[in-house]
Scaffold this motif. Structure first.
Motif, mmCIF file in Angstrom:
data_model
loop_
_atom_site.group_PDB
_atom_site.id
_atom_site.type_symbol
_atom_site.label_atom_id
_atom_site.label_comp_id
_atom_site.label_asym_id
_atom_site.label_seq_id
_atom_site.Cartn_x
_atom_site.Cartn_y
_atom_site.Cartn_z
ATOM 1 N N TYR A 151 0.839 -1.210 0.000
ATOM 2 C CA TYR A 151 0.000 0.000 0.000
ATOM 3 C C TYR A 151 0.869 1.253 0.000
ATOM 4 N N ALA A 155 1.181 4.306 -2.685
ATOM 5 C CA ALA A 155 0.572 5.570 -2.281
ATOM 6 C C ALA A 155 1.561 6.726 -2.205
ATOM 7 N N GLN B 12 -3.874 9.740 -2.614
ATOM 8 C CA GLN B 12 -2.760 8.793 -2.831
ATOM 9 C C GLN B 12 -3.164 7.371 -2.452
ATOM 10 N N SER B 13 -3.920 7.266 -1.342
ATOM 11 C CA SER B 13 -4.351 5.940 -0.897
ATOM 12 C C SER B 13 -5.293 5.309 -1.914
ATOM 13 N N SER B 16 -3.330 3.989 -4.716
ATOM 14 C CA SER B 16 -2.690 2.737 -4.335
ATOM 15 C C SER B 16 -3.712 1.600 -4.300
ATOM 16 N N SER B 153 -5.580 -0.041 2.497
ATOM 17 C CA SER B 153 -5.679 1.143 1.629
ATOM 18 C C SER B 153 -7.133 1.576 1.471
ATOM 19 N N ALA B 157 -8.385 5.260 2.234
ATOM 20 C CA ALA B 157 -8.839 5.989 1.039
ATOM 21 C C ALA B 157 -10.285 6.465 1.144
#
Lengths: 179, 486
Positions: A151, A155, B12-13, B16, B153, B157
């Motif tokens: 992750y 990220a 960003q999460s 990902s 994530s 997120a």
């Protein structure tokens, strides 16, 4: 008897959460906390009914199923009036992005994998307790730590950061084990 | 102090999360779908051979004769002999060498050869994705790892995940519909998903991790790690004058642990001076797969491995199997596992659907994905029909079926029509499967587990047909331009 109590506690917990998160009259942080306590208490009740191992499993399964049941009877068939937006971050797959995808692949699988295996085994070896417990704890921790590392690799806007950290997480335990 | 992630971290999460989801993608769907069905693999085995004799009470002494006979019938070298004892969810006795296996009749004579080829295909798909086992096991285990990463994530997120946890809205935009389904099933199913991720990863990664553990604790000796966790082999030097005393070992276990159920016997190092027996025993209210009582070839008790009361780690690692497959607590738990497994399957599909909807463009991937998703149940049913009813190798049928489904969907380039066609194909194949089973096995197909499996197949066929009728939708030309993957 304890099984019924487990069902009642779990269902009450879910009902409490429903009340809070759907902004019904009975809501607020105290109700949320109490609802989670009821859910936790259902674990105890189920454990009394069926032993700890089965009991915890039943309680957690029941929690998910009751919540889905509540959802099933509460779905909306029309668009909500409030503006609906969901965070969006599309992953593009085209010829220009192959390099980045290849780098991410290496970081999330082999690199994060090696880092999680080496670091979990190494760190668990310092824990007190029986050797078997330390070995098994490492085995169960690896997928979770690997998932976290994967992750992070995906990220972080600066890929060098997780890459360096993962390399260190391989190098330090490996040096300690093999030198 | 509020624990709300910043918008940048959320973005960003999410990136990902999307990336990990795409990496797991279609393979995750196949593993989840086959795993959901595999919960009932014992019932499928019984359905494949409904004519085998079923019983729960047996005389352990009768198994001595079965053991002698199986070694005579299989002249090939074997290191092991596996004896399955009758129990509630598998009321049949079986005996197998490393090469072949038979049912054991109540009197100890050997019955028909065991042949659960389709169940094997299903399990092989779930465990190895039909790849070579050593490689496939690792690929599938990596999906377990990715599932753990997706859970983490996913939580970071979606800051509104809890506040929206009871909000399920249909008839919004296609993407929002899929987002709601994906998020609601994910958030409430988290305990199950995490358990499946960790236990699923264990099966394939244990061997890799053991290499490092061995280096860390035992100078690289992996045998010592296995011995520490699973019990070191007893050191025996015996003269084998008599066949192994299987019946005596079972009788002794019944006396030593009267509240438990012996359900298998494994003979190791068969026909060598080191030969010994493991009697696997199921403990009530315990998740451990078995406690193992060990005996020498003459039936003298040696020891107990200690999975029931040994170190916590030993107990935990031997609980992985039952926990992963839902083989504890009876039928209700199995049904719950099917519901939870089906939800995870939907989560894996809806995740990809969201990605498709976000793309705002349409290409061949859209229609191929529709064919893949809705073709998999058809291909599984077709493989069962071919293998169980017609005796045609089912693995090839499965993959050819998947290819045809994808090609058909691509050719139509209209997701709704393709989905409807595949639903009809699934319904018809399943009805043909139930009918074919009854034709082949006659009255036996209406007994024991077979009748329940056939009934479930028919009900699933009806659900598919109803879904096909319900999702008739607008005309092909109206929908073909829309990104409507599944």
């Amino acid at each position: 008897m304890y099984s019924l109590l487990g069902v009642a506690l779990g269902a009450s917990g879910v009902a409490g959460l429903y009340s809070c998160w759907r902004k019904m009259p009975l809501s607020g942080p105290l109700v949320v906390a109490l609802s989670w306590l009821l859910v936790a208490a259902s674990l105890w009740a189920w454990s009394q009914a069926s032993g700890v191992e089965f009991g915890v499993s039943y309680a957690l399964m029941g929690f998910s199923l009751v919540a889905w049941l509540v959802l099933l009877f509460n779905y909306e068939v029309r668009e909500s009036k409030q503006a609906r937006s969901a965070p969006s971050a599309s992953v593009t797959v085209d010829s220009r992005s192959w390099g980045r995808h290849a780098l991410l692949f290496v970081m999330t699988l082999p690199l994060a994998g090696a880092a999680s295996i080496f670091s979990c085994v190494w760190l668990c070896s310092f824990l007190p307790g029986h050797t078997t417990d330390k070995m098994v704890l490492a085995v169960f921790l690896v997928p979770v730590v690997w998932g976290l590392a994967a992750y992070w690799a995906g990220a972080d806007p600066r890929p060098a950061r997780p890459a360096l950290a993962l390399l260190l997480a391989i190098a330090i335990p490996a040096l300690s084990l093999y030198l | 102090m509020k624990l709300i992630p910043s918008p940048a971290l959320v973005k960003q999460s999410l990136a990902s999360h999307s990336w990990l989801g795409l990496l797991a993608g279609a393979l995750m769907y196949l593993v989840c779908l086959s795993g959901t069905l595999a919960v009932f693999y014992l019932e499928f085995e019984r359905w494949e051979q409904p004519q085998a004799e079923e019983y729960l009470d047996y005389n352990p002494a009768a198994l001595d004769a079965a053991y002698t006979e199986v070694l005579e019938r299989d002249p090939g070298a074997t290191e092991h002999v596996y004896i399955g004892l009758p129990r509630a969810d598998m009321p049949r006795a079986t005996i197998a060498t490393d090469n072949m296996g038979w049912f054991v009749n109540r009197d100890g004579s050997l019955g028909d050869p065991e042949a659960h080829d389709w169940t094997h295909i299903l399990l092989h798909l779930h465990l190895y994705l039909h790849l070579p086992e050593s490689f496939g096991m690792i690929v599938v285990s990596l999906l377990g790892v990715l599932l753990c990463g997706l859970i983490v994530s996913g939580f970071v997120a979606h800051p509104r995940l809890f506040k929206d946890a009871f909000s399920l809205r249909f008839r919004g935009s296609k993407r929002m519909e899929q987002v709601d389904i994906h998020n609601r099933l994910s958030v409430w199913g988290t305990p199950f998903h995490l358990m499946i991720g960790v236990t699923g990863a264990y099966f394939g990664l244990a061997a890799l991790i053991t290499l490092v553990i061995a280096k860390s604790y035992y100078g690289g000796d992996t045998d010592k790690v296995v011995g520490e966790i699973f019990g070191a082999e007893p050191r025996l030097e015996q003269q084998l004058d008599q066949p192994a005393a299987v019946g005596s070992a079972i009788e002794q276990v019944r006396q030593m642990a009267p509240d438990t159920t012996p359900f298998y016997v494994t003979l190791e190092d068969v026909e060598t001076p080191q030969q010994f027996m493991l009697v696997g025993v199921e403990y009530p209210r315990r998740l451990i797969y078995a406690e193992q009582y060990r005996f020498d070839s003459a039936g003298n008790y040696l020891d107990r491995v200690g999975f029931s009361d040994g170190e916590a780690g030993k107990q935990a690692i031997f609980s992985v199997y039952r926990l992963h497959f839902g083989h504890f607590g009876g039928l209700l738990v199995k049904v719950a596992y099917v519901v939870l497994g089906l939800a995870l399957t939907v989560v894996s599909v809806s995740g990809i659907n969201i990605w498709f909807a976000r793309r705002k463009t349409r290409d061949s991937l859209n229609s191929l994905w529709t064919g893949f998703v809705w073709g998999a149940p058809v291909a599984l049913a077709a493989s069962a029909l071919a293998q169980v009813v017609l005796g045609i190798p089912g693995t090839a049928v499965f993959w050819v079926g998947m290819l045809i489904a994808c090609a058909w969907s691509r050719m139509l380039d209209d997701d709704r029509r393709a989905r409807r066609h595949l639903l009809w194909a699934g319904a018809l194949t399943m009805l043909a499967l139930a009918a074919g089973h009854m034709l082949r096995f006659g009255a036996d197909s209406l007994t024991g587990a077979a009748v329940w499996v056939n009934l479930c197949v028919v009900i699933t066929a009806l659900v598919f047909a109803l879904a096909a009728l319900r999702w008739k939708g607008p005309s092909a030309t109206a929908t073909s331009a829309l990104p409507d993957p599944a």
